[in-house]
Design an enzyme around this catalytic site. Structure first.
Site, PDB file in Angstrom:
ATOM      1  N   ASP A  12     -34.040  12.540 -60.371  1.00 53.20           N
ATOM      2  CA  ASP A  12     -33.071  12.139 -61.316  1.00 53.20           C
ATOM      3  C   ASP A  12     -31.850  11.895 -60.479  1.00 53.20           C
ATOM      4  O   ASP A  12     -31.755  12.212 -59.271  1.00 53.20           O
ATOM      5  CB  ASP A  12     -32.983  13.388 -62.224  1.00 53.20           C
ATOM      6  N   GLY A  45     -25.579   6.311 -64.674  1.00 51.30           N
ATOM      7  CA  GLY A  45     -25.555   5.915 -65.704  1.00 51.30           C
ATOM      8  C   GLY A  45     -24.252   4.659 -65.706  1.00 51.30           C
ATOM      9  O   GLY A  45     -24.039   4.072 -67.264  1.00 51.30           O
ATOM     10  N   CYS A  75     -35.369  10.769 -65.591  1.00 52.77           N
ATOM     11  CA  CYS A  75     -34.099  10.081 -65.701  1.00 52.77           C
ATOM     12  C   CYS A  75     -34.380   9.096 -66.706  1.00 52.77           C
ATOM     13  O   CYS A  75     -35.076   8.105 -66.454  1.00 52.77           O
ATOM     14  CB  CYS A  75     -33.408   9.619 -64.493  1.00 52.77           C
ATOM     15  N   THR A  77     -32.140   6.696 -67.472  1.00 53.14           N
ATOM     16  CA  THR A  77     -31.327   5.644 -66.958  1.00 53.14           C
ATOM     17  C   THR A  77     -32.256   4.749 -65.945  1.00 53.14           C
ATOM     18  O   THR A  77     -32.392   3.750 -65.942  1.00 53.14           O
ATOM     19  CB  THR A  77     -29.872   5.931 -66.522  1.00 53.14           C
ATOM     20  N   CYS A 186     -30.512  11.781 -72.531  1.00 47.85           N
ATOM     21  CA  CYS A 186     -30.421  11.739 -71.121  1.00 47.85           C
ATOM     22  C   CYS A 186     -30.817  13.220 -70.545  1.00 47.85           C
ATOM     23  O   CYS A 186     -30.580  14.149 -71.383  1.00 47.85           O
ATOM     24  CB  CYS A 186     -28.950  11.804 -70.902  1.00 47.85           C
TER      25      CYS A 186
HETATM   26  N1  DGL Z   1     -30.169  12.416 -66.108  1.00 49.66           N
HETATM   27  C1  DGL Z   1     -30.050  10.725 -66.328  1.00 49.66           C
HETATM   28  C2  DGL Z   1     -30.522  10.094 -67.516  1.00 49.66           C
HETATM   29  O1  DGL Z   1     -31.541  10.800 -68.093  1.00 49.66           O
HETATM   30  C3  DGL Z   1     -28.628   9.943 -66.302  1.00 49.66           C
HETATM   31  C4  DGL Z   1     -27.477  10.828 -65.696  1.00 49.66           C
HETATM   32  C5  DGL Z   1     -26.675   9.734 -65.123  1.00 49.66           C
HETATM   33  O2  DGL Z   1     -26.716   9.809 -63.656  1.00 49.66           O
HETATM   34  O3  DGL Z   1     -25.827   8.993 -65.540  1.00 49.66           O
HETATM   35  O4  DGL Z   1     -30.401   9.105 -67.952  1.00 49.66           O
END
Ligand code: DGL
Length: 256
Positions: A12, A45, A75, A77, A186
């Protein structure tokens, strides 16, 4: 042929994917895991698609170099922007992605009002725009970009006034009418479930972590890679940040 006892690599942009890893460890306790948090480069993100692809590729190479037999992009994103490229580049590796749990939310509340909280770049990705378009006739989907929210989890701030104020600021424009469901799109946000629930009345709070873990199990089975050892597996936590507090916080989140 990869070794069944080899670890499953998770990654992630930071600590959020630990919410997925927790679920996977419950479903597949005999697997060994390596978790790589890219906190030094977080957040993803608010980065461009090109940056997300190149950062994700670098992490996948690292995980494969460490002997991972499969990769979970924990993740939304990174999945939104990079999963297709990564599957093309590593065709022999089972790669499991993560996407906002819009489908389960809409199935549970057909015709309902569903809030989807995610990072700005995740919601802007073509993959997630197409996903939302597939379900927009079945429910009222409200897509809410949440800049600045994952940072609370990275800092280990899972409750408190500053978090509440930040969330209120994000939610204010959409809270006029109640929601039936809130999708935590997220992987950082499940750690903020309590704070989100306080502000969204009795809406059901939904994440996709169990679904991703089941998908991992299916992919390992199909590839003949499920670990058949009887003992509990190990979990190694790595982070790109030199700050030792992040590895420590990762272990804390894993044990929540
Ligand atoms: N944990 C990540 C997701 O599921 C994103 C967090 C990030 O780096 O902005 O999108």
């Amino acid at each position: 042929m990869a070794d069944r006892t080899a670890p499953v690599g998770f990654f992630d942009s930071g600590l959020g994917g630990i919410s997925v890893l927790r679920e996977a460890r419950k479903l597949l306790p005999h697997e060994n895991y390596i978790y790589y948090g890219d906190s030094a480069n977080a957040p993803y993100g608010t980065r461009s698609a090109e940056e997300i692809v190149s950062l994700s590729d670098a992490v996948v190479r690292k995980l494969l170099g460490l002997g991972a037999k499969a990769v979970v992009i924990a993740c939304n994103t990174a999945t939104g922007e990079a999963v297709n490229v990564l599957r093309e580049r590593y065709p022999d590796v089972p790669i499991v992605g993560t996407e906002p749990a819009i489908k389960p939310a809409v199935s549970a509340f057909p015709g309902g009002r569903v809030l989807v909280m995610a990072t700005p770049q995740c919601l802007a990705s073509r993959r997630v725009r197409e996903l939302a378009a597939r379900y927009e006739s079945e429910a009222e989907l409200v897509l809410l970009p949440c800049p600045g929210l994952m940072e609370f989890v990275e800092r280990g701030e899972l409750t408190g006034r500053a978090l509440r104020q930040h969330l209120e600021g994000l939610l204010r424009p959409v809270l006029g009418r109640p929601f039936d469901a809130v999708v935590l799109g997220c992987t950082h946000y499940p750690f903020l479930r309590g704070a989100v629930a306080e502000l969204t009345d009795s809406a059901a709070i939904i994440d996709g972590n169990l679904g991703i873990s089941r998908q991992l199990k299916r992919r390992l089975e199909e590839a003949g890679l499920l670990n058949d050892m009887k003992n509990f597996g190990t979990t190694e936590i790595l982070n790109s940040s030199p700050d030792p507090a992040l590895a420590e916080r990762s272990r804390m989140l894993l044990s929540l």
